[in-house]
Design a protein around this motif. Sequence first.
Motif, PDB file in Angstrom:
ATOM      1  N   GLU A   1      28.141  21.343  49.110  1.00 16.84           N
ATOM      2  CA  GLU A   1      27.612  20.430  48.089  1.00 16.84           C
ATOM      3  C   GLU A   1      28.406  19.129  48.181  1.00 16.84           C
ATOM      4  O   GLU A   1      29.542  19.118  48.681  1.00 16.84           O
ATOM      5  CB  GLU A   1      27.734  21.037  46.683  1.00 16.84           C
TER       6      GLU A   1
ATOM      7  N   ARG B   1      24.385  25.079  53.998  1.00 15.29           N
ATOM      8  CA  ARG B   1      24.547  26.440  53.472  1.00 15.29           C
ATOM      9  C   ARG B   1      23.904  27.407  54.452  1.00 15.29           C
ATOM     10  O   ARG B   1      22.746  27.218  54.841  1.00 15.29           O
ATOM     11  CB  ARG B   1      23.865  26.585  52.095  1.00 15.29           C
TER      12      ARG B   1
ATOM     13  N   GLU C   1      22.088  29.877  54.527  1.00 16.30           N
ATOM     14  CA  GLU C   1      21.161  30.668  53.717  1.00 16.30           C
ATOM     15  C   GLU C   1      20.740  31.930  54.475  1.00 16.30           C
ATOM     16  O   GLU C   1      20.443  31.871  55.668  1.00 16.30           O
ATOM     17  CB  GLU C   1      19.906  29.839  53.385  1.00 16.30           C
TER      18      GLU C   1
ATOM     19  N   SER D   1      16.622  25.237  53.112  1.00 20.32           N
ATOM     20  CA  SER D   1      17.063  24.963  54.480  1.00 20.32           C
ATOM     21  C   SER D   1      18.542  25.290  54.613  1.00 20.32           C
ATOM     22  O   SER D   1      19.229  25.519  53.619  1.00 20.32           O
ATOM     23  CB  SER D   1      16.874  23.486  54.824  1.00 20.32           C
TER      24      SER D   1
ATOM     25  N   GLU E   1      23.613  13.572  44.207  1.00 25.80           N
ATOM     26  CA  GLU E   1      24.345  14.127  43.069  1.00 25.80           C
ATOM     27  C   GLU E   1      25.048  13.042  42.275  1.00 25.80           C
ATOM     28  O   GLU E   1      25.605  12.094  42.833  1.00 25.80           O
ATOM     29  CB  GLU E   1      25.385  15.146  43.543  1.00 25.80           C
TER      30      GLU E   1
ATOM     31  N   GLU F   1      12.852  25.338  41.652  1.00 17.19           N
ATOM     32  CA  GLU F   1      13.809  24.300  41.223  1.00 17.19           C
ATOM     33  C   GLU F   1      13.833  23.085  42.149  1.00 17.19           C
ATOM     34  O   GLU F   1      13.969  23.208  43.358  1.00 17.19           O
ATOM     35  CB  GLU F   1      15.207  24.942  41.196  1.00 17.19           C
ATOM     36  N   LEU F   2      13.737  21.914  41.521  1.00  9.73           N
ATOM     37  CA  LEU F   2      13.919  20.656  42.251  1.00  9.73           C
ATOM     38  C   LEU F   2      15.330  20.135  42.061  1.00  9.73           C
ATOM     39  O   LEU F   2      15.914  19.537  42.940  1.00  9.73           O
ATOM     40  CB  LEU F   2      12.993  19.581  41.662  1.00  9.73           C
TER      41      LEU F   2
ATOM     42  N   GLU G   1      26.383  16.896  35.250  1.00 10.89           N
ATOM     43  CA  GLU G   1      26.001  16.771  36.655  1.00 10.89           C
ATOM     44  C   GLU G   1      24.498  16.952  36.882  1.00 10.89           C
ATOM     45  O   GLU G   1      24.001  18.080  36.866  1.00 10.89           O
ATOM     46  CB  GLU G   1      26.733  17.839  37.491  1.00 10.89           C
TER      47      GLU G   1
ATOM     48  N   SER H   1      22.050  17.256  39.697  1.00 10.84           N
ATOM     49  CA  SER H   1      22.184  17.522  41.137  1.00 10.84           C
ATOM     50  C   SER H   1      20.806  17.781  41.744  1.00 10.84           C
ATOM     51  O   SER H   1      20.175  18.804  41.464  1.00 10.84           O
ATOM     52  CB  SER H   1      23.099  18.736  41.337  1.00 10.84           C
TER      53      SER H   1
ATOM     54  N   GLY I   1      18.012  17.673  45.196  1.00  8.67           N
ATOM     55  CA  GLY I   1      17.904  17.819  46.644  1.00  8.67           C
ATOM     56  C   GLY I   1      16.935  16.769  47.175  1.00  8.67           C
ATOM     57  O   GLY I   1      15.795  16.680  46.706  1.00  8.67           O
TER      58      GLY I   1
HETATM   59  N1  GAP Z   1      26.671  20.659  42.760  1.00 10.94           N
HETATM   60  C1  GAP Z   1      25.723  21.563  42.213  1.00 10.94           C
HETATM   61  C2  GAP Z   1      24.843  22.147  43.208  1.00 10.94           C
HETATM   62  O1  GAP Z   1      25.030  22.010  44.408  1.00 10.94           O
HETATM   63  P1  GAP Z   1      22.711  23.637  43.450  1.00 10.94           P
HETATM   64  O2  GAP Z   1      21.720  24.078  42.406  1.00 10.94           O
HETATM   65  O3  GAP Z   1      23.317  24.680  44.299  1.00 10.94           O
HETATM   66  O4  GAP Z   1      23.820  22.835  42.640  1.00 10.94           O
HETATM   67  C3  GAP Z   1      21.528  21.364  43.813  1.00 10.94           C
HETATM   68  O5  GAP Z   1      22.030  22.543  44.367  1.00 10.94           O
HETATM   69  C4  GAP Z   1      20.203  20.992  44.454  1.00 10.94           C
HETATM   70  O6  GAP Z   1      20.376  20.947  45.884  1.00 10.94           O
HETATM   71  C5  GAP Z   1      19.074  21.997  44.229  1.00 10.94           C
HETATM   72  O7  GAP Z   1      18.430  21.786  43.002  1.00 10.94           O
HETATM   73  C6  GAP Z   1      18.168  21.697  45.398  1.00 10.94           C
HETATM   74  O8  GAP Z   1      17.356  20.579  45.133  1.00 10.94           O
HETATM   75  C7  GAP Z   1      19.158  21.341  46.509  1.00 10.94           C
HETATM   76  N2  GAP Z   1      19.394  22.520  47.361  1.00 10.94           N
HETATM   77  C8  GAP Z   1      20.276  23.532  47.146  1.00 10.94           C
HETATM   78  N3  GAP Z   1      20.198  24.433  48.144  1.00 10.94           N
HETATM   79  C9  GAP Z   1      19.269  23.980  49.004  1.00 10.94           C
HETATM   80  C10 GAP Z   1      18.731  24.474  50.248  1.00 10.94           C
HETATM   81  N4  GAP Z   1      19.188  25.588  50.802  1.00 10.94           N
HETATM   82  N5  GAP Z   1      17.770  23.753  50.847  1.00 10.94           N
HETATM   83  C11 GAP Z   1      17.309  22.598  50.313  1.00 10.94           C
HETATM   84  N6  GAP Z   1      17.776  22.094  49.158  1.00 10.94           N
HETATM   85  C12 GAP Z   1      18.739  22.770  48.504  1.00 10.94           C
END
Ligand code: GAP
Length: 455
Positions: free
Chosen positions: A170, A202, A204, A214, A221, A286-287, A326, A328, A330
């Motif tokens: 992040e 990440r 995933e 992804s 952020e 979630e967006l 925060e 945050s 994507g």
């Molecule tokens: N700092 C807080 C944080 O990182 P998160 O909910 O884990 O919170 C925030 O991530 C945003 O990042 C998510 O709402 C999403 O839009 C984006 N995001 C998180 N993981 C993602 C992934 N694997 N692929 C694409 N977007 C991702």
Amino acid sequence: MTDTAGQTPTGANKPPQKPTDIMAEVVSLCRRRAFIFQSSEIYGGLNGCWDYGPMGVELKRNIKDAWWRDTVQRRDDIEGLDCSILMNRRVWEASGHVGGFADPMVDCTECKGRFRADQLETTQCPQKPSRNPGKSDKCKLTAPRSFNLMFRTFVGAMEDSTSEVFLRPETAQGIFANFQNVVSTSRVRVPFGIAQIGKAFRNEINPRNFTFRSREFEQMELEFFVRPEEAPKWFEYWKQERYNWYLKYGIDKSKLHLREQEEKERAHYAAGCADIEYDFPFGRAELEGIANRTDYDLKQHSKFSGKDLSYFDDEKKERYTPFVIEPSAGADRATLAFLVNAYAVEGERTVMHFHPSIAPVKAAVLPLVNKDGMPEMAEKLHKTLKKRWNIFYDDKGAVGRRYRRQDEAGTPWCITIDGETAASQMVTVRHRDAMNQDKISLDAVPAYLAERLDS
Ligand code: GAP
């Protein structure tokens, strides 16, 4: 004179379609019209990684620019930052990512599939006929185990535990680590924010739904630092600001939802958390998350770094550790939502109803035919407009087909130079959404676009 492209709600007049079809069609359009390609496609791709083509890079850049403009440049209380992706590993020990940034994973010893234990109900098993993992007699699932999502690498020549670092999962932690740098070098005073856009990584377990989940993605952020007693007020403020931001750029209100998380969903340190969700064809998801993270992060980094990250309020003569709100988001998820939201099939045509501010190409200049001085006039206009915006020149094929091509790319306006332009100095502006046409003077075209784009 009417301007429909800037005012018609995006996605209006869409005939009903099955959600699964719509997603497949959007993915296909993204490939065909150079929005998004599979990463390293010529080698068979890499799961969870995506490349943005010539149209996609403009779209995503416009979305990030819109966020930056609205979050940083148009406000006096927020500063920007651009941190390195690789950071001292202590950052991730302090933040809790080394110890706890993990998803529960199960393996199937029969099909060798690897699944997220908390998503079995919505995951397909690779065995035929395909069911959810664990639902077929043949499935042999292991007990869930914890899988840390951070990618690891090494700095320098030695590959041992002392040189191990992580690709940031992040962007937020770079902001906390720079809190004192920003406070001591700029004029910010609580309440104030620090914003960053950048890549996050990440590993995933199940990347899926196109770019939605992804392994490499971009975040936008904001960490907004406030007095502890004012945190609830600012939490409410940012929830509304961020919800309205998506509406401003054309997301259908009926598909956008603000959902308060239940206490059991929240991180242990969070005093409040809300998700902005969008109705994607594959379901509501979630967006962006908006969290009241309390003073957890600054206190953790104070503890682990040994540096005082408290704040001195010189008006009240008071020292305290600020709370942080925060939002945050994507960038890739927002881009996917804007793509899906813009997509429509209307009779014979496919059209992307992008808001003009985020449309990859702002206008196309078309000579009606390639003779009688029309290309020369069109090229001159193209060159003038290109100095300010991304403008496309197209002289190939019948004008109707050229309009269709621009509809599919989501270009709000086509400007046609015809046989009368030389004498009348008038051009035709064709609007993408309502397909109506206006005649305006050739000289007025830059001002016409500026009025609609520079808002
Ligand atoms: N700092 C807080 C944080 O990182 P998160 O909910 O884990 O919170 C925030 O991530 C945003 O990042 C998510 O709402 C999403 O839009 C984006 N995001 C998180 N993981 C993602 C992934 N694997 N692929 C694409 N977007 C991702």
